[in-house]
Scaffold this motif. Structure first.
Motif, PDB file in Angstrom:
ATOM      1  N   LEU A 228     -49.562  16.087 -14.191  1.00 48.18           N
ATOM      2  CA  LEU A 228     -49.004  14.741 -14.217  1.00 48.18           C
ATOM      3  C   LEU A 228     -48.018  14.562 -13.059  1.00 48.18           C
ATOM      4  N   ARG A 229     -47.967  13.362 -12.531  1.00 47.52           N
ATOM      5  CA  ARG A 229     -47.159  13.093 -11.343  1.00 47.52           C
ATOM      6  C   ARG A 229     -45.923  12.259 -11.686  1.00 47.52           C
ATOM      7  N   ILE A 230     -44.760  12.723 -11.249  1.00 49.40           N
ATOM      8  CA  ILE A 230     -43.525  11.949 -11.406  1.00 49.40           C
ATOM      9  C   ILE A 230     -43.467  10.929 -10.268  1.00 49.40           C
ATOM     10  N   VAL A 231     -43.474   9.649 -10.626  1.00 45.20           N
ATOM     11  CA  VAL A 231     -43.482   8.576  -9.635  1.00 45.20           C
ATOM     12  C   VAL A 231     -42.070   8.210  -9.199  1.00 45.20           C
ATOM     13  N   LYS A 232     -41.149   8.194 -10.161  1.00 41.13           N
ATOM     14  CA  LYS A 232     -39.783   7.768  -9.860  1.00 41.13           C
ATOM     15  C   LYS A 232     -38.858   8.342 -10.920  1.00 41.13           C
ATOM     16  N   THR A 233     -37.626   8.653 -10.540  1.00 44.99           N
ATOM     17  CA  THR A 233     -36.644   9.169 -11.485  1.00 44.99           C
ATOM     18  C   THR A 233     -35.350   8.378 -11.385  1.00 44.99           C
ATOM     19  N   TRP A 234     -34.626   8.349 -12.487  1.00 41.14           N
ATOM     20  CA  TRP A 234     -33.291   7.753 -12.531  1.00 41.14           C
ATOM     21  C   TRP A 234     -32.364   8.782 -13.163  1.00 41.14           C
ATOM     22  N   GLU A 235     -31.139   8.860 -12.689  1.00 46.57           N
ATOM     23  CA  GLU A 235     -30.174   9.769 -13.298  1.00 46.57           C
ATOM     24  C   GLU A 235     -28.815   9.095 -13.375  1.00 46.57           C
ATOM     25  N   ASP A 236     -28.046   9.508 -14.355  1.00 48.35           N
ATOM     26  CA  ASP A 236     -26.720   8.944 -14.569  1.00 48.35           C
ATOM     27  C   ASP A 236     -25.705  10.067 -14.575  1.00 48.35           C
ATOM     28  N   GLU A 237     -24.890  10.124 -13.517  1.00 45.01           N
ATOM     29  CA  GLU A 237     -23.818  11.107 -13.397  1.00 45.01           C
ATOM     30  C   GLU A 237     -24.334  12.535 -13.589  1.00 45.01           C
ATOM     31  N   ALA A 238     -25.558  12.781 -13.116  1.00 42.64           N
ATOM     32  CA  ALA A 238     -26.180  14.110 -13.201  1.00 42.64           C
ATOM     33  C   ALA A 238     -26.200  14.649 -14.635  1.00 42.64           C
ATOM     34  N   THR A 239     -26.218  13.746 -15.601  1.00 42.54           N
ATOM     35  CA  THR A 239     -26.211  14.150 -17.007  1.00 42.54           C
ATOM     36  C   THR A 239     -27.463  13.683 -17.732  1.00 42.54           C
ATOM     37  N   TRP A 240     -27.762  12.381 -17.613  1.00 42.70           N
ATOM     38  CA  TRP A 240     -28.918  11.805 -18.291  1.00 42.70           C
ATOM     39  C   TRP A 240     -30.008  11.486 -17.275  1.00 42.70           C
ATOM     40  N   TYR A 241     -31.240  11.831 -17.630  1.00 46.68           N
ATOM     41  CA  TYR A 241     -32.368  11.654 -16.712  1.00 46.68           C
ATOM     42  C   TYR A 241     -33.474  10.847 -17.378  1.00 46.68           C
ATOM     43  N   THR A 242     -34.114  10.023 -16.560  1.00 48.61           N
ATOM     44  CA  THR A 242     -35.270   9.239 -16.991  1.00 48.61           C
ATOM     45  C   THR A 242     -36.358   9.393 -15.936  1.00 48.61           C
ATOM     46  N   MET A 243     -37.601   9.588 -16.386  1.00 50.80           N
ATOM     47  CA  MET A 243     -38.715   9.783 -15.460  1.00 50.80           C
ATOM     48  C   MET A 243     -39.828   8.784 -15.747  1.00 50.80           C
ATOM     49  N   LEU A 244     -40.398   8.266 -14.677  1.00 48.83           N
ATOM     50  CA  LEU A 244     -41.619   7.471 -14.773  1.00 48.83           C
ATOM     51  C   LEU A 244     -42.762   8.360 -14.323  1.00 48.83           C
ATOM     52  N   VAL A 245     -43.730   8.543 -15.207  1.00 45.73           N
ATOM     53  CA  VAL A 245     -44.816   9.489 -14.964  1.00 45.73           C
ATOM     54  C   VAL A 245     -46.144   8.751 -14.945  1.00 45.73           C
ATOM     55  N   ASN A 246     -46.992   9.143 -13.991  1.00 45.61           N
ATOM     56  CA  ASN A 246     -48.349   8.626 -13.902  1.00 45.61           C
ATOM     57  C   ASN A 246     -49.254   9.504 -14.759  1.00 45.61           C
ATOM     58  N   GLY A 247     -49.895   8.909 -15.776  1.00 45.82           N
ATOM     59  CA  GLY A 247     -50.711   9.668 -16.713  1.00 45.82           C
ATOM     60  C   GLY A 247     -51.952  10.263 -16.069  1.00 45.82           C
ATOM     61  N   GLU A 248     -52.673  11.055 -16.858  1.00 47.42           N
ATOM     62  CA  GLU A 248     -53.863  11.730 -16.369  1.00 47.42           C
ATOM     63  C   GLU A 248     -54.942  10.735 -15.940  1.00 47.42           C
ATOM     64  N   VAL A 249     -55.582  11.018 -14.839  1.00 46.86           N
ATOM     65  CA  VAL A 249     -56.718  10.209 -14.378  1.00 46.86           C
ATOM     66  C   VAL A 249     -57.989  10.868 -14.894  1.00 46.86           C
ATOM     67  N   PRO A 250     -58.826  10.116 -15.636  1.00 49.74           N
ATOM     68  CA  PRO A 250     -60.062  10.724 -16.152  1.00 49.74           C
ATOM     69  C   PRO A 250     -60.913  11.288 -15.034  1.00 49.74           C
ATOM     70  N   LYS A 251     -61.466  12.480 -15.251  1.00 47.85           N
ATOM     71  CA  LYS A 251     -62.289  13.116 -14.241  1.00 47.85           C
ATOM     72  C   LYS A 251     -63.702  12.539 -14.238  1.00 47.85           C
ATOM     73  N   VAL A 252     -64.236  12.303 -13.059  1.00 51.14           N
ATOM     74  CA  VAL A 252     -65.596  11.785 -12.927  1.00 51.14           C
ATOM     75  C   VAL A 252     -66.570  12.948 -12.973  1.00 51.14           C
ATOM     76  N   ARG A 253     -67.567  12.823 -13.850  1.00 49.62           N
ATOM     77  CA  ARG A 253     -68.545  13.924 -14.003  1.00 49.62           C
ATOM     78  C   ARG A 253     -69.888  13.498 -13.409  1.00 49.62           C
TER      79      ARG A 253
END
Length: 253
Positions: A228-253
């Motif tokens: 999974l890929r982290i697209v963007k992060t937010w942090e508050d005073e190096a204590t609280w963290y929030t991550m926006l993650v790009n979900g799994e891309v279905p594999k083409v068979r």
């Protein structure tokens, strides 16, 4: 919050206890007398936090959060959210809530979002924000019945009954629900169990919040392991963290 289990372990009941003053000794004594009790969570609030009040409207990203007892008009680029927190966490005062609002705003601004699942909805503020930004179908879930009642009232305050459904239950039970965006501002242990579920990882966008620094480091390793890929992060005073993650891309068979 206390877990009451029978001697056989076949039935569990969760009880929420509220005290007007520190009661550690009372709780400890209760746990010692009843070996089947398990203390799950313990919170301390100031009087103001307990009342859930905020003295003036909050401006966070493009949102104007207003309690119903105050009068405020949103600016031309703002989205107004009416919010009565009651006794529940999630007014926008906490860093994890603020950054979750910023993260979902970013997704709505850049990509079409129709279906949203909000896990650990609390007051419902994140579900409300997504619906007001255009999501047509929002499922808001919380284990705490106080949160469920509060969120439902806030949905009604904003006239969003047709778009938001609030349910009482475990976040893990809704991990497979189809969604363009999942909002998970929730306890670390729950986040870990959610991430282990394939259906959860397949949502296109996932906001993970409520993370302390050590948890954020561990989560980065887990995300990499799942591809999974982290697209963007937010942090508050190096204590609280929030991550926006790009979900799994279905594999083409």
């Amino acid at each position: 919050m206390v877990d009451l289990s029978s001697a056989t372990g076949s039935r569990k009941i969760r009880v929420f206890c509220f005290f007007s003053e520190p009661s550690d000794a009372l709780v400890s004594n209760l746990m010692e007398r009843h070996s089947t009790l398990q203390l799950l969570e313990n919170y301390r609030f100031s009087y103001e936090e307990w009342q859930g009040a905020f003295s003036e409207p909050l401006r966070i990203d493009r949102f104007l959060i207003v309690p119903p007892w105050l009068d405020a008009t949103e600016g031309p680029a703002e989205t107004k959210i009416l919010l009565d927190p009651g006794l529940v966490f999630g007014t926008g005062l906490h860093a994890s809530t603020r950054d979750s609002l910023k993260a979902l705003s970013y997704v709505h601004l850049c990509f079409p979002v129709k279906k949203v699942v909000d896990m650990g909805t609390g007051t419902g503020v994140l579900a409300l924000a997504s619906a007001l930004l255009g999501a047509q179908q929002v499922l808001a879930v919380d284990l705490n019945p106080l949160c469920v009642n509060t969120a439902r009232k806030n949905v009604q305050l904003n006239g969003l009954e047709a778009r938001i459904e609030v349910k009482e239950g475990r976040a893990e039970d809704y991990a497979e629900a189809p969604a363009d965006l999942i909002l998970a501002n929730i306890h670390w242990d729950v986040l870990k169990s959610l991430l282990a579920k394939e259906g959860f990882r397949k949502s296109r966008w996932i906001v993970l919040s409520g993370l302390m620094r050590s948890h954020a480091r561990d989560l980065e390793s887990d995300l990499a392991r799942y591809g999974l890929r982290i697209v963007k992060t937010w942090e508050d005073e190096a204590t609280w963290y929030t991550m926006l993650v790009n979900g799994e891309v279905p594999k083409v068979r």
